[in-house]
Design a protein around this motif. Structure first.
Motif, short mmCIF file in Angstrom:
data_model
loop_
_atom_site.label_atom_id
_atom_site.label_comp_id
_atom_site.label_asym_id
_atom_site.label_seq_id
_atom_site.Cartn_x
_atom_site.Cartn_y
_atom_site.Cartn_z
N ARG A 60 0.86 -1.21 0.19
CA ARG A 60 0.05 0.03 -0.07
C ARG A 60 0.75 1.11 0.07
N ALA A 61 1.72 1.24 0.83
CA ALA A 61 2.61 2.45 0.95
C ALA A 61 3.53 2.35 -0.37
N SER A 94 -0.61 -14.81 -3.42
CA SER A 94 -0.98 -13.89 -2.22
C SER A 94 -0.42 -12.52 -2.42
N ALA A 95 0.78 -12.31 -2.91
CA ALA A 95 1.38 -11.08 -3.08
C ALA A 95 0.61 -10.26 -4.48
N THR A 96 0.19 -11.09 -5.34
CA THR A 96 -0.55 -10.58 -6.33
C THR A 96 -1.73 -10.07 -5.87
N ILE A 97 -2.56 -10.67 -5.14
CA ILE A 97 -4.10 -10.29 -4.55
C ILE A 97 -3.39 -8.84 -3.67
N ALA A 98 -2.35 -8.93 -3.06
CA ALA A 98 -1.93 -7.67 -2.25
C ALA A 98 -1.89 -6.34 -3.12
N VAL A 99 -1.11 -6.53 -4.49
CA VAL A 99 -1.15 -5.68 -5.32
C VAL A 99 -2.22 -4.95 -5.92
N ASP A 101 -5.42 -5.42 -4.67
CA ASP A 101 -6.25 -4.92 -3.56
C ASP A 101 -5.80 -3.51 -3.37
N ALA A 102 -4.51 -3.06 -3.44
CA ALA A 102 -3.98 -1.76 -3.09
C ALA A 102 -4.17 -1.04 -4.28
N VAL A 160 -15.07 -7.02 -9.91
CA VAL A 160 -15.71 -6.72 -8.53
C VAL A 160 -15.20 -5.29 -8.35
N HIS A 161 -13.93 -4.83 -8.49
CA HIS A 161 -13.60 -3.71 -8.05
C HIS A 161 -12.96 -2.70 -8.86
#
Ligand code: NAD
Ligand code: UD2
Length: 307
Positions: A60-61, A94-99, A101-102, A160-161
């Motif tokens: 996120r940062a 999981s890291a791709t989802i974090a990207v 999501d951010a 969705v997003h």
């Protein structure tokens, strides 16, 4: 002048992409944990954030204020993903989802477009080649399954997003800065380096398996063309040459390029190794306006010149 985030920008492909972005006048922030990449690879002028891409706060940062993101950080070795299944899953999916999501719209700013690295490994053991993008996705490795997962989550991100994405299914990428000393590296960098040192080349299996070897400059061109095409329909494209090379042909071509006869040592085939992997270039060439690929001989000369 855009500010772009490149995850994995200290790695092989990411470092070439970062250099190209800076050369065309963009600003670049790199997020990398320096696990397989290095500070030495970082293009001068880029800002480095050392951190884990699977950590949502870090991502996120790093995403703050950027106009777009190239997500390349991953554990790129199929063999390593076979050994460390769960650990590599956290980095590769999981890291791709974090990207993604951010990248969602937040605090009055629009969603951030993301171009991410998928892989030919999503096709698994194809029934026929060349593979076009509509060929069935039946991965046979943990690595390929996680890359297919990235594509599925990119669809969710879009539908969705509202996050625009584009996925590039790289075939076997090679070129300068692909770490030749790691046993997990690509076969071309390993073979060139070993031949250069007068060492034999290990052929896993009978050597008749084929790959579509694509030079890193062609991959960078595809990434640059792709980001502006990111959209919520989550398109995916092959990045390849359409030309098959067997491992035996490849070792002979490397021998010619080095001016030496290679000594071959046959070893057992790798677990889950794909037999044939050759892509169709047509859709990407048309949609992304790509030029004809760099011929293998020219790319091999660049690797040997770099060693
Ligand atoms: P690489 O190992 O050289 O680069 C990966 C970079 O990501 C490295 O700098 C590494 O330090 C960084 N990284 C790894 N784990 C991280 C983590 N948890 N947090 C932050 N940074 C991390 O590999 P590459 O060949 O440049 O691959 C780039 C991308 O292209 C990867 O997604 C890979 O799966 C994909 N890909 C590569 C090939 C190929 O032939 N090289 C083929 C298909 C797809
Ligand atoms: C590559 C990518 C992977 C991926 C996939 C796409 C690397 C490291 N991996 O996997 O990220 O997305 O392509 O399909 O680039 N081999 C030998 N001797 C050696 C090394 C390899 O015979 O010393 C063989 C190996 O068994 C395989 C072929 O060479 O048949 C290519 O191996 P690789 O590790 O370069 O790449 P691959 O196709 O497993």
């Amino acid at each position: 002048m855009a500010l772009l985030l490149v995850t994995g920008g200290c790695g092989f492909i990411g470092s070439h992409l970062t250099a190209a972005l800076l050369a065309r006048g963009d600003r670049v922030r790199v997020l990398d944990d320096l696990s397989t990449g290095s500070r030495a690879n970082l293009a001068p002028g880029a800002t480095l954030v050392v951190g884990k891409v699977e950590d949502p706060e870090t991502v996120r940062a790093a995403m703050e204020g950027v106009d777009g993101c190239f997500h390349l950080a991953a554990i790129a070795s199929v063999a390593r993903c076979t050994e460390a299944w769960l650990e590599t899953h956290r980095v590769n999916l999981s890291a791709t989802i974090a990207v993604l999501d951010a990248a969602r719209a937040a605090f009055g700013r629009a969603a951030i477009p993301v171009a991410y690295a998928s892989s030919a490994a999503i096709y698994g053991m194809p029934e026929f080649c060349p593979l076009d993008e509509d060929a069935p996705a039946r991965p046979l490795s943990a690595y390929g399954a996680d890359k297919l997962g990235c594509e599925l989550h990119a669809r969710v991100a879009g539908q969705v997003h509202g996050v625009p994405t584009i996925g590039l299914r790289f075939f076997n990428v090679y070129g300068p800065r692909q770490d030749p000393r790691s046993p997990y590296s690509g076969v071309i960098s390993i073979f060139c380096e070993r031949l250069n040192r007068g060492l034999p080349l290990a052929i896993h299996g009978d050597g008749r398996q084929t790959r579509d070897f694509v030079f890193v400059a062609d991959v960078v061109a595809a990434l640059l063309a792709a980001l502006p095409m990111a959209e919520t329909g989550a398109p995916v494209f092959n990045v390849c040459t359409g030309q098959p090379s067997s491992l035996l042909d490849l070792s002979a071509a490397i021998g010619r390029a080095c001016g030496q006869e290679p000594r071959l040592e046959h070893q057992p085939a790798r677990l889950g190794d794909i037999r044939h992997s050759v892509g169709s270039v047509l859709r990407a060439r048309q949609a992304l306006g790509l030029k004809p690929p760099v011929p293998l001989e020219e790319g091999l000369a660049a690797v040997i010149g770099w060693l």
